[in-house]
Design an enzyme around this catalytic site. Sequence first.
Site, PDB file in Angstrom:
ATOM      1  N   CYS A  11       0.849  -1.186   0.000  1.00 11.95           N
ATOM      2  CA  CYS A  11       0.000   0.000   0.000  1.00 11.95           C
ATOM      3  C   CYS A  11       0.885   1.237   0.000  1.00 11.95           C
ATOM      4  CB  CYS A  11      -1.016  -0.004   1.141  1.00 11.95           C
ATOM      5  SG  CYS A  11      -0.335   0.179   2.790  1.00 11.95           S
ATOM      6  N   CYS A  83      -4.409  -0.441  -2.574  1.00  9.89           N
ATOM      7  CA  CYS A  83      -4.996   0.869  -2.832  1.00  9.89           C
ATOM      8  C   CYS A  83      -4.616   1.293  -4.240  1.00  9.89           C
ATOM      9  CB  CYS A  83      -4.539   1.905  -1.805  1.00  9.89           C
ATOM     10  SG  CYS A  83      -2.766   2.262  -1.848  1.00  9.89           S
ATOM     11  N   CYS A  90       3.225   0.923  -8.304  1.00  2.00           N
ATOM     12  CA  CYS A  90       3.863  -0.329  -7.910  1.00  2.00           C
ATOM     13  C   CYS A  90       5.234  -0.433  -8.567  1.00  2.00           C
ATOM     14  CB  CYS A  90       2.998  -1.521  -8.316  1.00  2.00           C
ATOM     15  SG  CYS A  90       3.637  -3.111  -7.768  1.00  2.00           S
TER      16      CYS A  90
END
Length: 142
Positions: A11, A83, A90
């Site tokens: 996250c 999220c 990422c």
Amino acid sequence: MSQKMRVLFLCTGNSCRSQMAEGFARALRSPEIEPWSAGIMKHGMNPRAVKAMAEAGVDISGQTSKTVDELPVKEFDFVVTLCDHAKEHCPILPGAGRIMHAQFDDPPSLAAGASSEEEVMGHYRRVRDEIKAFVMNFPPAG
């Protein structure tokens, strides 16, 4: 004996949602899952997340907030972004088998307009329970 699935829960700040997911996976799925958590950045452990998890019987107070770069492990069967921000940012993980997204609300953001500590904790408890259900049913079919 089959090898455990190595799962990274990712996250934004590794302070709340990913910590909860790691805690539930460690407490409830340790025979099948080797859980890790990290953030795009690190914000430190959220004390309300620690409290909400303790209420559910899971102690995450010994976990630490960290980024992917700080993880001692770099290969995962699954990377689960929790999220939209983590999904969009990422990092490239060459050792990631499957990357999947599971959107959960951010308890601190939800709690920002709360008028009492009980209302604040209500947001943390709801998200905690949603994360627990996700972890218990992980990996999803398909």
